[in-house]
Design an enzyme around this catalytic site. Structure first.
Site, mmCIF file in Angstrom:
data_model
loop_
_atom_site.group_PDB
_atom_site.id
_atom_site.type_symbol
_atom_site.label_atom_id
_atom_site.label_comp_id
_atom_site.label_asym_id
_atom_site.label_seq_id
_atom_site.Cartn_x
_atom_site.Cartn_y
_atom_site.Cartn_z
ATOM 1 C CD1 TRP A 1 80.109 8.533 -21.839
ATOM 2 C CD2 TRP A 1 78.735 8.054 -20.153
ATOM 3 N NE1 TRP A 1 79.390 8.188 -22.131
ATOM 4 C CE2 TRP A 1 77.580 8.154 -21.675
ATOM 5 C CE3 TRP A 1 77.515 7.909 -19.428
ATOM 6 C CZ2 TRP A 1 77.466 8.022 -22.127
ATOM 7 C CZ3 TRP A 1 76.300 7.556 -19.935
ATOM 8 C CH2 TRP A 1 75.977 7.719 -20.986
ATOM 9 C CG ASP B 1 84.030 2.376 -14.894
ATOM 10 O OD1 ASP B 1 84.629 1.642 -15.097
ATOM 11 O OD2 ASP B 1 82.768 3.543 -15.721
ATOM 12 C CE1 TYR C 1 81.274 5.448 -21.811
ATOM 13 C CE2 TYR C 1 83.090 5.910 -19.905
ATOM 14 C CZ TYR C 1 82.401 4.795 -19.955
ATOM 15 O OH TYR C 1 80.993 3.704 -19.871
ATOM 16 C CG HIS D 1 80.618 -0.447 -23.204
ATOM 17 N ND1 HIS D 1 81.716 0.213 -23.097
ATOM 18 C CD2 HIS D 1 79.582 -0.363 -21.795
ATOM 19 C CE1 HIS D 1 81.147 1.517 -22.789
ATOM 20 N NE2 HIS D 1 79.939 0.910 -22.008
ATOM 21 C CB SER E 1 79.414 -3.040 -17.292
ATOM 22 O OG SER E 1 78.974 -2.116 -17.647
HETATM 23 N N1 LIG Z 1 77.333 0.590 -19.916
HETATM 24 C C1 LIG Z 1 77.887 1.722 -18.964
HETATM 25 O O1 LIG Z 1 79.008 0.757 -18.832
HETATM 26 C C2 LIG Z 1 78.177 2.894 -18.523
HETATM 27 C C3 LIG Z 1 76.966 3.189 -18.351
HETATM 28 C C4 LIG Z 1 76.452 4.085 -17.896
HETATM 29 C C5 LIG Z 1 77.124 5.083 -16.722
HETATM 30 N N2 LIG Z 1 78.806 4.510 -17.592
HETATM 31 C C6 LIG Z 1 80.178 4.452 -16.168
HETATM 32 O O2 LIG Z 1 79.618 5.176 -15.068
HETATM 33 C C7 LIG Z 1 79.849 6.081 -14.421
HETATM 34 C C8 LIG Z 1 78.949 7.390 -14.124
HETATM 35 O O3 LIG Z 1 77.266 6.724 -14.460
HETATM 36 P P1 LIG Z 1 77.170 8.434 -15.541
HETATM 37 O O4 LIG Z 1 78.261 9.619 -15.286
HETATM 38 O O5 LIG Z 1 76.093 8.377 -16.584
HETATM 39 O O6 LIG Z 1 75.751 9.219 -14.289
HETATM 40 P P2 LIG Z 1 75.866 9.831 -12.898
HETATM 41 O O7 LIG Z 1 77.805 9.884 -12.265
HETATM 42 O O8 LIG Z 1 74.837 9.653 -11.899
HETATM 43 O O9 LIG Z 1 75.717 11.612 -12.775
HETATM 44 C C9 LIG Z 1 77.022 11.946 -13.345
HETATM 45 C C10 LIG Z 1 76.657 13.823 -14.006
HETATM 46 O O10 LIG Z 1 75.881 13.745 -12.641
HETATM 47 C C11 LIG Z 1 76.333 15.878 -12.971
HETATM 48 N N3 LIG Z 1 76.649 15.431 -10.997
HETATM 49 C C12 LIG Z 1 77.844 14.970 -11.342
HETATM 50 N N4 LIG Z 1 78.559 15.424 -10.023
HETATM 51 C C13 LIG Z 1 77.609 16.383 -9.130
HETATM 52 C C14 LIG Z 1 77.255 17.134 -8.550
HETATM 53 N N5 LIG Z 1 77.739 16.875 -7.474
HETATM 54 N N6 LIG Z 1 76.260 18.743 -8.346
HETATM 55 C C15 LIG Z 1 75.583 18.428 -9.932
HETATM 56 N N7 LIG Z 1 75.980 17.926 -10.807
HETATM 57 C C16 LIG Z 1 76.868 16.766 -10.428
HETATM 58 C C17 LIG Z 1 77.203 15.649 -13.576
HETATM 59 O O11 LIG Z 1 76.531 15.967 -15.123
HETATM 60 P P3 LIG Z 1 76.401 17.771 -15.240
HETATM 61 O O12 LIG Z 1 77.232 18.810 -14.781
HETATM 62 O O13 LIG Z 1 76.265 18.315 -16.789
HETATM 63 O O14 LIG Z 1 74.675 17.679 -14.862
HETATM 64 C C18 LIG Z 1 77.216 14.488 -13.992
HETATM 65 O O15 LIG Z 1 78.643 14.189 -15.531
HETATM 66 C C19 LIG Z 1 80.264 6.556 -15.961
HETATM 67 O O16 LIG Z 1 81.270 7.839 -16.004
HETATM 68 C C20 LIG Z 1 80.598 5.819 -16.091
HETATM 69 O O17 LIG Z 1 81.579 5.453 -16.129
HETATM 70 C C21 LIG Z 1 79.361 2.724 -17.946
#
Ligand SMILES: NC(=O)c1ccc[n+]([C@@H]2O[C@H](COP(=O)([O-])OP(=O)(O)OC[C@H]3O[C@@H](n4cnc5c(N)ncnc54)[C@H](OP(=O)(O)O)[C@@H]3O)[C@@H](O)[C@H]2O)c1
Length: 327
Positions: free
Chosen positions: A21, A51, A56, A121, A152
């Site tokens: 995302w 994913d 996105y 989605h 999802s």
């Molecule tokens: N409705 C749906 O189906 C839906 C909704 C949400 C997500 N998703 C999927 O789930 C995936 C994961 O969820 P998410 O991206 O929303 O949230 P997440 O994985 O909980 O958080 C990701 C964010 O955390 C930070 N981060 C990641 N690894 C890190 C590290 N090692 N150290 C420090 N900061 C770190 C980065 O942002 P910063 O560096 O900017 O802080 C990153 O963009 C998405 O990419 C997407 O593919 C699907």
């Protein structure tokens, strides 16, 4: 890197996979070059599952993944999503014509003849009572446009309904230290049905990395700024729906449990992998260093029973009253 069976599909996927995302949009500025470096870093670490979604960055994330696949020889399984192009979420919107148009767009963006895994989605709850949509998806499989499909979901109740459809292969759901309910009420059923579980938002949008402070700020075009109260989409997708200050306090408690050789981010991801029903966590990441740190978790030692118990207690006392049965 360790691999787990993805439901009844032929694929064994990396237990730490890649959420794409942030490399598309809605997380502040990110350059395509840095995103490509992050994707390559993931493949170098053994990640073989990504994913993404059509929306996105309006196809940007899918196109970067197509570029990655051209530049790598490894098999990479790509799950995309469809449904969020609708101006308003209605069951009728999930028509054969619309599904066909969304699938064709994703095929073009991903530069493939068939989509590995298509996920609905976060469709409206009522869609799970409409067998017709799932029959349409069966037809797209028969036509070779998609190989497998899943959903999802926002809510556990939707997940429970979805797995009753025999060809649903995967359920993507928010599951992390701040969202523990799926383990209690959904995971056993998913295992019975041999449905893969993709744990999304594993870091609670970065809160569970422990890097944020009370005065941290986010760019205007970052949903951690513009969707804190659900202004643009379900509030559960931003910090898992946990109030920011409450989340920071809980993180301070969990931080005390980080074992030697691990950091807070890795504890959060390792916690997810403790659940055998989970196929993989799909942390988002925009920079190679984040990806390396996240992937390392796959090889780290399991958390102790005592740490698991304490994380459950922190959740029950500080977080569950806010998110509990809401999702
Ligand atoms: N409705 C749906 O189906 C839906 C909704 C949400 C997500 N998703 C999927 O789930 C995936 C994961 O969820 P998410 O991206 O929303 O949230 P997440 O994985 O909980 O958080 C990701 C964010 O955390 C930070 N981060 C990641 N690894 C890190 C590290 N090692 N150290 C420090 N900061 C770190 C980065 O942002 P910063 O560096 O900017 O802080 C990153 O963009 C998405 O990419 C997407 O593919 C699907």
């Amino acid at each position: 890197m360790h691999y787990r069976q993805l439901g009844r599909t032929p694929w064994k996927v990396s237990d730490i996979s890649f959420g794409a995302w942030a490399i598309g949009g809605a997380w502040g500025q990110v350059s395509d070059e840095e995103s490509m470096a992050a994707l390559h870093a993931a493949i170098d670490c053994g990640v073989n599952f990504i994913d993404t979604a059509d929306v996105y960055g309006d196809g940007r994330s899918e196109r970067l993944i197509a570029r990655l696949k051209k530049e790598r020889r490894e098999e990479i399984v790509v799950a995309t999503k469809a449904g969020r192009r609708l101006p308003r979420q209605t069951v009728e919107g999930y028509s054969r014509q619309n599904l066909n148009a969304w699938i064709e767009d994703s095929l073009r963006n991903l530069a493939v003849d068939s989509i590995d895994l298509l996920q609905l989605h976060c469709p409206p709850t009522a869609l799970y009572d409409d067998a017709e949509v799932f029959e349409m998806l069966d037809d797209f499989v028969k036509a070779g446009k998609i190989r497998y499909y899943g959903v999802s979901v926002e809510k556990v109740d939707e997940a429970l309904k979805a797995v009753e459809y025999p060809n649903v292969q995967t359920v993507q759901i928010i599951f992390n230290c701040f969202r523990q309910r799926p383990a209690d009420v959904f995971f056993d059923r998913a295992r019975e049905k041999k449905v893969g579980i993709l744990a999304r938002v594993p870091l609670a949008s970065g809160l569970l990395t422990g890097k944020f402070r009370a005065d941290s700020t986010f760019a205007k075009d970052d949903h951690r700024n513009f969707n804190r109260h659900g202004e643009a989409f379900d509030v559960g997708e931003t910090f898992s729906g946990v109030d920011y200050q409450t989340g920071l306090r809980a993180v301070d408690e969990i931080r005390k449990l980080v074992p030697a050789g691990m950091n807070m981010t890795q504890l959060a991801l390792r916690w997810i992998l403790m659940f055998e029903a989970v196929t993989c966590a799909i942390p988002g990441g925009k920079r190679p260093a984040q990806i390396l740190e996240n992937c390392r978790t796959s090889d780290q030692a399991p958390l102790s029973a005592a740490a698991m118990e304490q994380i459950e207690q922190i959740y029950k006392q500080q977080i569950a009253p806010q998110v509990g049965s809401r999702w």
